[in-house]
Design a protein around this motif. Structure first.
Motif, PDB file in Angstrom:
ATOM      1  N   GLY A  39      51.885  59.523  50.646  1.00 28.24           N
ATOM      2  CA  GLY A  39      52.167  58.967  49.336  1.00 28.24           C
ATOM      3  C   GLY A  39      52.011  57.466  49.279  1.00 28.24           C
ATOM      4  O   GLY A  39      52.569  56.805  48.397  1.00 28.24           O
ATOM      5  N   LEU A  40      51.235  56.899  50.200  1.00 27.04           N
ATOM      6  CA  LEU A  40      51.009  55.459  50.280  1.00 27.04           C
ATOM      7  C   LEU A  40      49.574  55.114  49.896  1.00 27.04           C
ATOM      8  O   LEU A  40      48.689  55.972  49.928  1.00 27.04           O
ATOM      9  N   LEU A  41      49.372  53.848  49.573  1.00 19.77           N
ATOM     10  CA  LEU A  41      48.046  53.345  49.225  1.00 19.77           C
ATOM     11  C   LEU A  41      47.573  52.398  50.317  1.00 19.77           C
ATOM     12  O   LEU A  41      48.346  51.553  50.782  1.00 19.77           O
ATOM     13  N   TYR A  42      46.316  52.536  50.728  1.00 20.39           N
ATOM     14  CA  TYR A  42      45.725  51.549  51.635  1.00 20.39           C
ATOM     15  C   TYR A  42      44.452  50.980  51.015  1.00 20.39           C
ATOM     16  O   TYR A  42      43.618  51.701  50.466  1.00 20.39           O
ATOM     17  N   GLY A  43      44.311  49.666  51.128  1.00 18.74           N
ATOM     18  CA  GLY A  43      43.102  49.004  50.667  1.00 18.74           C
ATOM     19  C   GLY A  43      42.942  47.662  51.347  1.00 18.74           C
ATOM     20  O   GLY A  43      43.660  47.342  52.296  1.00 18.74           O
ATOM     21  N   ALA A  44      42.016  46.853  50.863  1.00 15.22           N
ATOM     22  CA  ALA A  44      41.730  45.566  51.499  1.00 15.22           C
ATOM     23  C   ALA A  44      41.126  44.613  50.479  1.00 15.22           C
ATOM     24  O   ALA A  44      40.690  45.013  49.397  1.00 15.22           O
ATOM     25  N   ALA A  45      41.093  43.339  50.858  1.00 17.37           N
ATOM     26  CA  ALA A  45      40.473  42.305  50.034  1.00 17.37           C
ATOM     27  C   ALA A  45      38.984  42.208  50.347  1.00 17.37           C
ATOM     28  O   ALA A  45      38.550  42.489  51.467  1.00 17.37           O
ATOM     29  N   VAL A  46      38.227  41.771  49.345  1.00 15.83           N
ATOM     30  CA  VAL A  46      36.802  41.528  49.544  1.00 15.83           C
ATOM     31  C   VAL A  46      36.363  40.431  48.578  1.00 15.83           C
ATOM     32  O   VAL A  46      37.015  40.200  47.554  1.00 15.83           O
ATOM     33  N   ALA A  47      35.284  39.760  48.923  1.00 13.35           N
ATOM     34  CA  ALA A  47      34.655  38.787  48.040  1.00 13.35           C
ATOM     35  C   ALA A  47      33.230  39.249  47.756  1.00 13.35           C
ATOM     36  O   ALA A  47      32.616  39.955  48.564  1.00 13.35           O
ATOM     37  N   ASN A  48      32.705  38.847  46.615  1.00 15.23           N
ATOM     38  CA  ASN A  48      31.363  39.295  46.229  1.00 15.23           C
ATOM     39  C   ASN A  48      30.304  38.958  47.272  1.00 15.23           C
ATOM     40  O   ASN A  48      29.425  39.769  47.575  1.00 15.23           O
ATOM     41  N   TRP A  49      30.376  37.739  47.825  1.00 13.76           N
ATOM     42  CA  TRP A  49      29.333  37.338  48.767  1.00 13.76           C
ATOM     43  C   TRP A  49      29.336  38.204  50.019  1.00 13.76           C
ATOM     44  O   TRP A  49      28.293  38.398  50.649  1.00 13.76           O
ATOM     45  N   GLN A  50      30.498  38.773  50.353  1.00 11.73           N
ATOM     46  CA  GLN A  50      30.581  39.649  51.514  1.00 11.73           C
ATOM     47  C   GLN A  50      29.950  41.013  51.218  1.00 11.73           C
ATOM     48  O   GLN A  50      29.116  41.509  51.980  1.00 11.73           O
ATOM     49  N   SER A  51      30.364  41.628  50.113  1.00  5.79           N
ATOM     50  CA  SER A  51      29.844  42.960  49.785  1.00  5.79           C
ATOM     51  C   SER A  51      28.359  42.918  49.417  1.00  5.79           C
ATOM     52  O   SER A  51      27.622  43.874  49.680  1.00  5.79           O
ATOM     53  N   ASP A  52      27.900  41.804  48.857  1.00  2.00           N
ATOM     54  CA  ASP A  52      26.483  41.681  48.502  1.00  2.00           C
ATOM     55  C   ASP A  52      25.576  41.732  49.727  1.00  2.00           C
ATOM     56  O   ASP A  52      24.490  42.320  49.686  1.00  2.00           O
ATOM     57  N   ARG A  53      26.019  41.124  50.808  1.00  2.00           N
ATOM     58  CA  ARG A  53      25.140  40.928  51.961  1.00  2.00           C
ATOM     59  C   ARG A  53      25.271  42.003  53.032  1.00  2.00           C
ATOM     60  O   ARG A  53      24.440  42.057  53.938  1.00  2.00           O
ATOM     61  N   ASP A  54      26.302  42.834  52.969  1.00  2.00           N
ATOM     62  CA  ASP A  54      26.633  43.659  54.128  1.00  2.00           C
ATOM     63  C   ASP A  54      26.825  45.123  53.742  1.00  2.00           C
ATOM     64  O   ASP A  54      27.875  45.522  53.240  1.00  2.00           O
ATOM     65  N   ALA A  55      25.799  45.930  54.002  1.00  4.59           N
ATOM     66  CA  ALA A  55      25.877  47.355  53.690  1.00  4.59           C
ATOM     67  C   ALA A  55      26.928  48.057  54.534  1.00  4.59           C
ATOM     68  O   ALA A  55      27.578  49.014  54.078  1.00  4.59           O
ATOM     69  N   LEU A  56      27.124  47.597  55.774  1.00  6.32           N
ATOM     70  CA  LEU A  56      28.126  48.215  56.636  1.00  6.32           C
ATOM     71  C   LEU A  56      29.531  47.971  56.080  1.00  6.32           C
ATOM     72  O   LEU A  56      30.392  48.862  56.128  1.00  6.32           O
TER      73      LEU A  56
END
Length: 363
Positions: A39-56
């Motif tokens: 019943g818990l939530l897990y997630g993380a922070a991200v910035a656009n420049w990170q997700s734009d450049r890194d498919a992994l």
């Protein structure tokens, strides 16, 4: 390092809780799945420049996370550098990233003393509350129906500033007075009555003088907000831990109970573990980071008011502790602060998270 070696790097107490048969199950399951099962939530922070450049990075987010929080994109200075010219293109891309990967979004933050547009100080001085009304109302209206969990006020406590009630000597306090915090929650609720509105703060976990003072001040603030009838849903506890600073499980557990007793929910919002004080080998540093994660998470997740946690990133490669403007280590190695290393291999920290979710009481 293979899977068995990674698990062996965890503290002994954590290892005994996982039989050998469960080892493969834990490795193959995801952090979001283990969290959701309780019943818990897990997630993380991200910035656009990170997700734009890194498919992994994108694939790892999609598999491991149920939620995302923008690292910088929703801060006021990004959205409205020039008065009256509000630009949501950067945070909208985070929301689009979340939608494409079926992630919830956590809004962060509505009001913070840093990353402010230059014009805000003067506008607050001459126009007062109107300035924050316009910002909060427009921000929450723009994301109404898309974001339900928000950090409405971030880091409003600073005991070192010497102000009454240990409030931070920010432009908001100077121009609006101490009740601006309650007003922010009221404005947010008027803009979007359906949100979960959090007060978010750092420095609430170590057992030393600075964190002791901040815990006391935050409890006083939360109690005051409740007495004022402010529509606050919960407390965000950032969790920027440092290996080598003292941590007392009973002290932290008592603090969590006091927050819960106020009728508030809790979210661990920015978890990472700074290893800058460690001089050992990388494998030993990883073990010590995982050990601190286990100590902290065992207490945090045992409190049923805690609804989940967000790490402040997934990989050491993209941590603020390894940025060019904030290189925390001087030995040429990366700070081993997040669940994945720079190659997106799981570290003992990942297994500490998995084990903590696995052992947490069901909500």
């Amino acid at each position: 390092m293979n899977r068995r070696q990674l698990l062996a790097a965890l503290p002994g107490a954590a290892m005994t809780a996982l039989p050998l048969v469960a080892e493969a199950q834990t490795v193959e399951r995801t952090l979001k799945g283990l969290a959701s099962a309780k019943g818990l939530l897990y997630g993380a922070a991200v910035a656009n420049w990170q997700s734009d450049r890194d498919a992994l990075l994108r694939r790892t987010f999609s598999r491991q996370c149920a939620a995302v929080v923008p690292e910088w994109e929703m801060k006021w200075g990004i959205i409205e550098g020039t008065r009256g010219q509000r630009n949501y293109s950067a945070p909208d891309r985070i929301v689009s990233f979340a939608s494409s990967h079926r992630l919830a979004v956590r809004g962060h933050p509505a009001i913070w003393h840093r990353n402010l547009p230059r014009w805000v100080d003067g506008a607050l001085k001459t126009e007062g509350e109107t300035v924050i009304v316009e910002h909060i109302r427009d921000l929450l209206t723009h994301y109404k129906g898309k974001i339900t969990s928000w950090d409405i006020v971030n880091e409003a406590i600073e005991p070192k500033d010497g102000q009454p009630d240990s409030l931070r000597n920010s432009v908001f306090l100077r121009h609006l007075g101490p009740d601006y915090i309650a007003r922010c929650f009221e404005i947010a609720a008027q803009a979007d009555p359906g949100i979960q509105a959090f007060y978010n703060e750092y420095g609430l976990y170590h057992n030393d003088a600075p964190d002791t003072a901040r815990r006391a001040a935050v409890l006083k603030l939360l109690a005051k907000l409740k007495s004022q009838g402010a529509p606050i849903y919960g407390l965000g506890i950032q969790g920027h831990l440092t290996v080598g600073r003292p941590f007392n499980p009973s002290t932290f557990a008592s603090f969590l109970r006091e927050v819960a007793a106020l009728g508030l929910k809790i979210m661990i919002t920015e978890l990472d573990i700074d290893d800058r004080r460690l001089t050992q080998t990388i494998s030993e540093r990883d073990r010590l980071v995982a050990e601190m994660a286990t100590q902290f998470l065992t207490v945090a997740l045992d409190e049923r008011a805690v609804e989940g946690l967000l790490t402040w990133g997934l990989s050491d490669k993209y941590s603020w502790l390894n940025s060019t403007t904030n290189q925390t280590r001087t030995d040429g190695t990366m700070n081993r602060c997040l669940p994945y290393d720079e190659k997106f291999d799981r570290k003992p920290f990942w297994f500490a998270l998995a084990d903590a979710f696995n052992r947490a009481p069901r909500r």
